[in-house]
Design an enzyme around this catalytic site. Structure first.
Site, PDB file in Angstrom:
ATOM      1  N   VAL A  30      -7.447   1.800  -6.300  1.00 59.51           N
ATOM      2  CA  VAL A  30      -8.888   1.618  -6.146  1.00 59.51           C
ATOM      3  C   VAL A  30      -9.550   1.587  -7.511  1.00 59.51           C
ATOM      4  CG1 VAL A  30     -11.001   2.643  -5.215  1.00 59.51           C
ATOM      5  CG2 VAL A  30      -8.881   2.741  -3.892  1.00 59.51           C
ATOM      6  N   GLN A  82      -3.593  -5.683  -0.285  1.00 57.91           N
ATOM      7  CA  GLN A  82      -3.472  -4.523   0.601  1.00 57.91           C
ATOM      8  C   GLN A  82      -4.756  -4.294   1.387  1.00 57.91           C
ATOM      9  OE1 GLN A  82      -3.543  -0.163  -0.303  1.00 57.91           O
ATOM     10  NE2 GLN A  82      -1.363  -0.298   0.161  1.00 57.91           N
ATOM     11  N   CYS A 111      -2.654   6.430   2.355  1.00 58.38           N
ATOM     12  CA  CYS A 111      -3.803   7.070   1.708  1.00 58.38           C
ATOM     13  C   CYS A 111      -4.068   8.430   2.364  1.00 58.38           C
ATOM     14  CB  CYS A 111      -5.042   6.189   1.800  1.00 58.38           C
ATOM     15  SG  CYS A 111      -6.503   6.940   1.029  1.00 58.38           S
ATOM     16  N   HIS A 181       6.022   6.058  -0.626  1.00 52.90           N
ATOM     17  CA  HIS A 181       5.567   7.086  -1.566  1.00 52.90           C
ATOM     18  C   HIS A 181       6.236   8.374  -1.134  1.00 52.90           C
ATOM     19  CE1 HIS A 181       2.576   8.847  -4.412  1.00 52.90           C
ATOM     20  NE2 HIS A 181       2.942   9.930  -3.740  1.00 52.90           N
ATOM     21  N   ASN A 211       7.943   4.611  -4.683  1.00 54.82           N
ATOM     22  CA  ASN A 211       6.661   4.848  -5.349  1.00 54.82           C
ATOM     23  C   ASN A 211       6.506   6.347  -5.597  1.00 54.82           C
ATOM     24  OD1 ASN A 211       3.262   5.026  -4.294  1.00 54.82           O
ATOM     25  ND2 ASN A 211       3.933   4.421  -6.319  1.00 54.82           N
TER      26      ASN A 211
END
Length: 312
Positions: A30, A82, A111, A181, A211
């Site tokens: 972001v 994304q 997220c 992740h 990630n």
């Protein structure tokens, strides 16, 4: 014509995974992984770039949102966009709109921020496998190009065996690749769980990307050695050193110069321009120099400082 030819001479995501032992990727960040920064990291060995996360519902409903949230160029390839979505219809329609300008779309299922999960976005989706599978299926059917990728980025369940099962379901639903992740939604600075990533990779036939905790090519190769992944995705590491994938240990001066030129030529907002330099120069400045540089309030002030210190 020369520029157009150059822009078409690139490998699409699936070709990269087939032809490269380790695909290097810039994460969706972001405010940060916008066109100017993507242009910079592509000069320094980054194979594939992701856009910042875009809210699919807003993207579909608002022309203004489409213009403000997504910017690209002919040279900005290969590119994955994304999206955050909670409904298959939104992600599929957003994909239909954006498909001519990118090489794939990705669903954010990782997220951990509360606002995102409250709206049904992000990490909460790993607990809704049937919904995500349907979203992948709907979106996959929106684009006829078999080279166009539909992927997801996930975090781990507390019992990562559930993540292995989840990943298998997404592969069966038509996911092109999966980025993992290696932390749960509650974890922040904890070390990533490489065992979980390795188990997910072993369970799937599609490419898997690791990630988390990747700040150098040494990290990238070590994680690949342990997990067997097809690619690595970095975020913070790339902010600190956009030339990381070219093998540099810290940001070289040439990369700083390139960022200044790209940012000025693309009209990058001062805050973004300055914040990237703060990250890039963190290790090359003393504490006193950082205190001074970090509070500079104008492009002219930053350029004056760089000229005096580095002859940029």
């Amino acid at each position: 014509m020369v520029e157009e030819a150059r822009a078409t001479m690139y490998k699409k995501p699936l070709d990269l995974f087939k032809n490269k032992e380790l695909v290097t990727i810039c994460a969706p960040m972001v405010r940060y992984s916008k066109l100017a920064f993507r242009s910079l990291v592509r000069k320094y060995g980054c194979d594939l770039c992701f856009t910042p996360m875009i809210l699919s519902e807003c993207f579909v409903q608002s022309v203004k949102a489409r213009h403000s949230d997504f910017t690209t160029s002919k040279e900005d390839r290969p590119l994955v966009v994304q999206f955050a979505a909670s409904k298959g219809e939104d992600w599929a329609e957003a994909t239909r709109l954006i498909a001519p300008y990118c090489d794939g779309v990705d669903l954010n299922c990782g997220c951990p921020q509360r606002w995102a999960m409250a709206k049904g976005y992000g990490a909460c989706l790993i607990h809704k496998p049937e919904l995500v599978a349907d979203m992948i299926h709907q979106t996959r059917n929106t684009v006829t190009d078999s080279d166009f990728t539909v992927s997801i980025k996930i975090r781990l369940h507390k019992d990562y065996k559930h993540t292995v099962d989840f990943a298998r379901q997404m592969e069966a639903a038509g996911a092109s690749f999966i980025t993992v992740h290696g932390r749960t939604q509650e974890q922040r600075g904890d070390p990533v769980c490489l065992e979980a990533i390795a188990d997910i990779k072993s369970a799937l036939q599609i490419p898997v990307i690791a990630n988390g905790d990747i700040r150098s090519m040494d990290d990238a190769h070590q994680i690949q050695k342990i997990t067997g992944v097809n690619g690595v995705m970095a975020a913070r590491g790339m902010l600190e050193n956009p030339a990381m994938y070219a093998g540099y240990k810290t940001t070289p001066l040439e990369c700083v110069k390139d960022w200044v030129n790209i940012a000025l030529s693309t009209g990058t907002h001062f805050t973004c321009f300055h914040h990237h330099l703060i990250y890039m120069m963190e290790k090359s400045l003393t504490r006193a120099e950082r205190r001074y540089f970090n509070v500079l309030g104008s492009t002219s002030g930053v350029l004056t400082y760089l000229t005096e210190k580095y002859m940029v």
